[in-house]
Design an enzyme around this catalytic site. Structure first.
Site, PDB file in Angstrom:
ATOM      1  N   LYS A 144       0.832  -1.220   0.000  1.00 15.44           N
ATOM      2  CA  LYS A 144       0.000   0.000   0.000  1.00 15.44           C
ATOM      3  C   LYS A 144       0.857   1.256   0.000  1.00 15.44           C
ATOM      4  CE  LYS A 144      -1.614   1.706   3.941  1.00 15.44           C
ATOM      5  NZ  LYS A 144      -1.343   3.116   4.287  1.00 15.44           N
ATOM      6  N   ASN A 145       1.846   1.299   0.909  1.00 16.27           N
ATOM      7  CA  ASN A 145       2.614   2.528   1.085  1.00 16.27           C
ATOM      8  C   ASN A 145       3.602   2.790  -0.035  1.00 16.27           C
ATOM      9  OD1 ASN A 145       1.153   3.125   3.295  1.00 16.27           O
ATOM     10  ND2 ASN A 145       2.677   2.400   4.770  1.00 16.27           N
ATOM     11  N   CYS A 168      -4.480  12.698  12.249  1.00 14.16           N
ATOM     12  CA  CYS A 168      -5.349  11.517  12.232  1.00 14.16           C
ATOM     13  C   CYS A 168      -5.298  10.871  13.601  1.00 14.16           C
ATOM     14  CB  CYS A 168      -4.907  10.547  11.140  1.00 14.16           C
ATOM     15  SG  CYS A 168      -3.408   9.656  11.571  1.00 14.16           S
ATOM     16  N   ARG A 194       0.743  14.531  12.528  1.00  9.68           N
ATOM     17  CA  ARG A 194       1.192  14.309  11.130  1.00  9.68           C
ATOM     18  C   ARG A 194       1.488  15.628  10.405  1.00  9.68           C
ATOM     19  NH1 ARG A 194      -0.894   8.992   9.694  1.00  9.68           N
ATOM     20  NH2 ARG A 194       0.826   8.925   8.239  1.00  9.68           N
ATOM     21  N   ASP A 236       4.359   0.615  12.087  1.00  9.94           N
ATOM     22  CA  ASP A 236       3.127   0.010  11.563  1.00  9.94           C
ATOM     23  C   ASP A 236       2.923  -1.419  12.040  1.00  9.94           C
ATOM     24  OD1 ASP A 236       3.446   1.700   8.325  1.00  9.94           O
ATOM     25  OD2 ASP A 236       2.833   2.419  10.303  1.00  9.94           O
ATOM     26  N   ARG A 250      -8.501  -0.255   4.423  1.00 11.06           N
ATOM     27  CA  ARG A 250      -7.609   0.725   3.801  1.00 11.06           C
ATOM     28  C   ARG A 250      -6.256   0.119   3.488  1.00 11.06           C
ATOM     29  NH1 ARG A 250      -7.463   6.458   6.541  1.00 11.06           N
ATOM     30  NH2 ARG A 250      -6.197   6.678   4.652  1.00 11.06           N
TER      31      ARG A 250
HETATM   32  C1  EPZ Z   1       4.368   6.946   6.203  1.00 13.46           C
HETATM   33  O1  EPZ Z   1       3.610   8.029   6.722  1.00 13.46           O
HETATM   34  C2  EPZ Z   1       3.392   5.771   6.100  1.00 13.46           C
HETATM   35  N1  EPZ Z   1       2.293   6.153   5.239  1.00 13.46           N
HETATM   36  C3  EPZ Z   1       2.853   5.419   7.486  1.00 13.46           C
HETATM   37  O2  EPZ Z   1       2.036   4.258   7.376  1.00 13.46           O
HETATM   38  C4  EPZ Z   1       4.024   5.083   8.387  1.00 13.46           C
HETATM   39  O3  EPZ Z   1       3.560   4.861   9.689  1.00 13.46           O
HETATM   40  C5  EPZ Z   1       5.029   6.267   8.418  1.00 13.46           C
HETATM   41  O4  EPZ Z   1       5.455   6.591   7.084  1.00 13.46           O
HETATM   42  C6  EPZ Z   1       6.274   5.943   9.230  1.00 13.46           C
HETATM   43  O5  EPZ Z   1       6.878   4.797   8.780  1.00 13.46           O
HETATM   44  C7  EPZ Z   1       2.472   6.116   3.888  1.00 13.46           C
HETATM   45  O6  EPZ Z   1       3.527   5.826   3.363  1.00 13.46           O
HETATM   46  C8  EPZ Z   1       1.286   6.462   3.054  1.00 13.46           C
HETATM   47  P1  EPZ Z   1       6.423  10.329   8.341  1.00 13.46           P
HETATM   48  P2  EPZ Z   1       4.192   9.540   6.722  1.00 13.46           P
HETATM   49  O7  EPZ Z   1       6.328  11.634   7.659  1.00 13.46           O
HETATM   50  O8  EPZ Z   1       5.032   9.747   5.535  1.00 13.46           O
HETATM   51  C9  EPZ Z   1       7.033  13.322  11.976  1.00 13.46           C
HETATM   52  C10 EPZ Z   1       0.182   2.874   7.761  1.00 13.46           C
HETATM   53  O9  EPZ Z   1      -0.262   2.353   8.808  1.00 13.46           O
HETATM   54  N2  EPZ Z   1       7.088  14.420  10.995  1.00 13.46           N
HETATM   55  O10 EPZ Z   1       7.607   9.486   8.102  1.00 13.46           O
HETATM   56  O11 EPZ Z   1       3.073  10.439   6.975  1.00 13.46           O
HETATM   57  C11 EPZ Z   1       5.618  12.752  12.119  1.00 13.46           C
HETATM   58  O12 EPZ Z   1       4.823  13.516  12.970  1.00 13.46           O
HETATM   59  C12 EPZ Z   1       0.651   4.335   7.781  1.00 13.46           C
HETATM   60  O13 EPZ Z   1       0.269   2.286   6.689  1.00 13.46           O
HETATM   61  C13 EPZ Z   1       7.407  15.688  11.431  1.00 13.46           C
HETATM   62  O14 EPZ Z   1       7.631  15.890  12.633  1.00 13.46           O
HETATM   63  O15 EPZ Z   1       5.110   9.460   8.034  1.00 13.46           O
HETATM   64  C14 EPZ Z   1       5.891  11.370  12.665  1.00 13.46           C
HETATM   65  O16 EPZ Z   1       6.011  11.445  14.038  1.00 13.46           O
HETATM   66  C15 EPZ Z   1       0.391   5.010   9.068  1.00 13.46           C
HETATM   67  N3  EPZ Z   1       7.449  16.703  10.513  1.00 13.46           N
HETATM   68  C16 EPZ Z   1       7.221  11.004  12.020  1.00 13.46           C
HETATM   69  O17 EPZ Z   1       7.800  12.211  11.524  1.00 13.46           O
HETATM   70  C17 EPZ Z   1       7.164  16.488   9.191  1.00 13.46           C
HETATM   71  O18 EPZ Z   1       7.202  17.435   8.402  1.00 13.46           O
HETATM   72  C18 EPZ Z   1       7.101  10.017  10.870  1.00 13.46           C
HETATM   73  O19 EPZ Z   1       6.224  10.553   9.923  1.00 13.46           O
HETATM   74  C19 EPZ Z   1       6.843  15.194   8.764  1.00 13.46           C
HETATM   75  C20 EPZ Z   1       6.803  14.172   9.688  1.00 13.46           C
END
Ligand code: EPZ
Length: 442
Positions: free
Chosen positions: A43-44, A137, A142, A328, A420
């Site tokens: 998915k991701n 969410c 996020r 995850d 999802r």
């Molecule tokens: C991706 O989300 C995945 N989603 C998530 O999977 C997964 O949990 C996550 O990466 C971490 O591995 C998709 O790929 C569609 P991040 P993403 O930006 O890109 C912080 C699932 O269950 N952060 O790496 O949104 C943020 O708050 C989903 O399949 C900042 O602080 O995750 C978080 O704590 C859920 N500032 C951490 O980084 C920013 O500008 C990781 O978030 C961006 C992020």
């Protein structure tokens, strides 16, 4: 009460609080599983690869696509921008030659965070993009601070007003310019968004402290297949040389490592022998070593992996960016540890609100207490079936796993979350002997 429930027909009202059952899975637990389960496409990865179609006006065919509501959602967002889409069993064909919008509708973006990643390729291709903020969410705030910071580093003017991120590339040709970006945190979404933006920029871009997830590497593979130049994906430093234009491609999505991990856990929690295929061990290194530390036996045959487990010991784990333990799989792994011998400690270090499954596991008799983002799980001899609700995608999967191991019947609600990210999970589990039925009521 539950012993009795197991024999009553489903539509009998069990107790006042269960009158309004929404669509749910009915799982009769305590059965050993046996056989082989196929893993769907990731998915991701699929979501961001779909967004990459915006980088070219040629056809993009993606194969090994999972059948998920999120994929449908991303398709609708791309179509709202003027992309044509043709979906079939296991594939999606996209063409963005008719791109005529720079702003997807809020109601579509709001439901699918990954849609925000479109801002990168949209801006790179047209020089303008207006994308609603995806907002938080269930699992956390996020933010998209790193995404926006990176686009500015590539020459975009970005404003955030009324919940919309508006980005425009000033000057003739409205083309982004390559530059140096250092991410404050290795955000998966920011890395992917900026890789796509840089793929059509003028000059070279370097992303430091980049995310190293396999899905990031898969995106690099697609950009290269489209004629782009990307080095270092899968390491903390990624270099992209921007191209004038990219062409179409026919590309295979990687297997879903999170689904594969969840299915391995289905084998472990039911103390069964299961083969999960395809599974790339390097994509799940941290998870496989925790499963072995917990006493599971793992055999890789180069394509799939067979897990067997008789007894499960307590282990401690902390979620981290790849190659660390994936957040995850934190909830699904907690279900296993709820039935382990001894006390485990799980620390959720990525998302600030991702322990909501604890209360539902406690309803099933799990002995778990939490302190901040840490859970202390004292294993119990058995869980007992109960009506539970998954609050998010991975929490729902954790409920299904707990239901497979529990005595009696578990009713899992929150399927809109599960669907999802899991492609026909109950069918796959039923194919190896699980007693699991979907009831689309309510
Ligand atoms: C991706 O989300 C995945 N989603 C998530 O999977 C997964 O949990 C996550 O990466 C971490 O591995 C998709 O790929 C569609 P991040 P993403 O930006 O890109 C912080 C699932 O269950 N952060 O790496 O949104 C943020 O708050 C989903 O399949 C900042 O602080 O995750 C978080 O704590 C859920 N500032 C951490 O980084 C920013 O500008 C990781 O978030 C961006 C992020």
């Amino acid at each position: 009460m539950w012993a009795q429930t197991a024999t009553l027909p489903m539509n009998v009202i069990l107790a006042p609080s269960q009158k309004a059952l929404t669509p749910h899975l009915e799982i009769r637990g305590g059965r050993r599983l046996e056989g082989e389960i196929r893993v769907s496409g990731a998915k991701n990865s699929a979501l961001v690869l779909m967004a990459a179609c915006l980088l070219s006006s040629d056809d993009l065919k993606l194969r090994n696509m999972p059948a998920l509501s999120d994929i449908q959602g991303m398709g609708e967002i791309l179509e709202s921008l003027g992309v044509t889409m043709n979906r079939g069993e296991g594939f999606v064909e996209l063409n963005a030659s008719g791109l005529n919008q720079s702003s997807p509708p809020y109601e579509l973006v709001n439901g699918l965070r990954a849609s925000f990643f479109c801002i990168g390729p949209l801006l790179a291709r047209t020089g303008v993009a207006r994308v609603p903020l995806p907002g938080g969410c269930q699992i956390g705030a996020r933010p998209v601070v790193e995404h926006v910071k990176g686009l500015k580093a590539l020459g975009a003017q970005v404003t955030i007003e009324h919940g919309v991120v508006s980005a425009v590339v000033p000057g003739r040709g409205h083309r982004l310019t390559g530059g140096k970006i250092h991410l404050d945190c290795p955000s998966v979404g920011a890395t992917e968004t900026l890789m796509m933006a840089a793929a059509l920029a003028d000059g070279e871009t370097t992303i430091e402290n980049a995310a190293q997830e396999p899905e990031v590497v898969d995106l690099a593979g697609l950009i290269i297949a489209m004629g782009g130049k990307v080095r270092g994906a899968g390491t903390p430093t990624i270099t992209i040389v921007g191209m004038e234009r990219l062409h179409g491609a026919d590309y295979m999505v990687i297997p879903d490592r999170i689904e594969a991990g969840t299915l391995l856990l289905a084998g472990a929690i039911t103390r069964s022998k299961l083969r999960i295929t395809p599974l790339i061990p390097e994509h799940l290194g941290a998870v496989l070593s925790k499963l072995e530390e917990a006493g599971c036996t793992l055999e890789s045959d180069g394509i799939g992996m067979t897990i067997s487990a008789d007894r499960v010991r307590a282990v401690d784990l902390r979620t981290q960016p790849f190659p660390g333990f994936p957040t995850d799989l934190q909830a699904p792994f907690m279900s296993l540890l709820a039935t382990a011998e001894g006390t485990s400690v799980i620390t959720e270090a990525i998302f600030e609100n991702r322990l909501q499954h604890v209360a539902e596991l406690q309803r099933m008799g799990a002995a778990i207490r939490t302190q901040g983002n840490t859970a202390f799980i004292e294993g119990v001899p058995f869980l007992s079936g109960a009506p539970v609700t998954g609050s998010d995608l991975r929490a729902s999967a954790a409920m299904v796993l707990a239901g497979l191991a529990a005595e009696g019947t578990t009713l899992v609600q929150g399927l809109k979350h599960l669907d999802r990210g899991y492609d026909r999970l109950e069918e796959k589990l039923r194919s190896v002997g699980a007693s699991i039925e979907r009831h689309d009521v309510g």
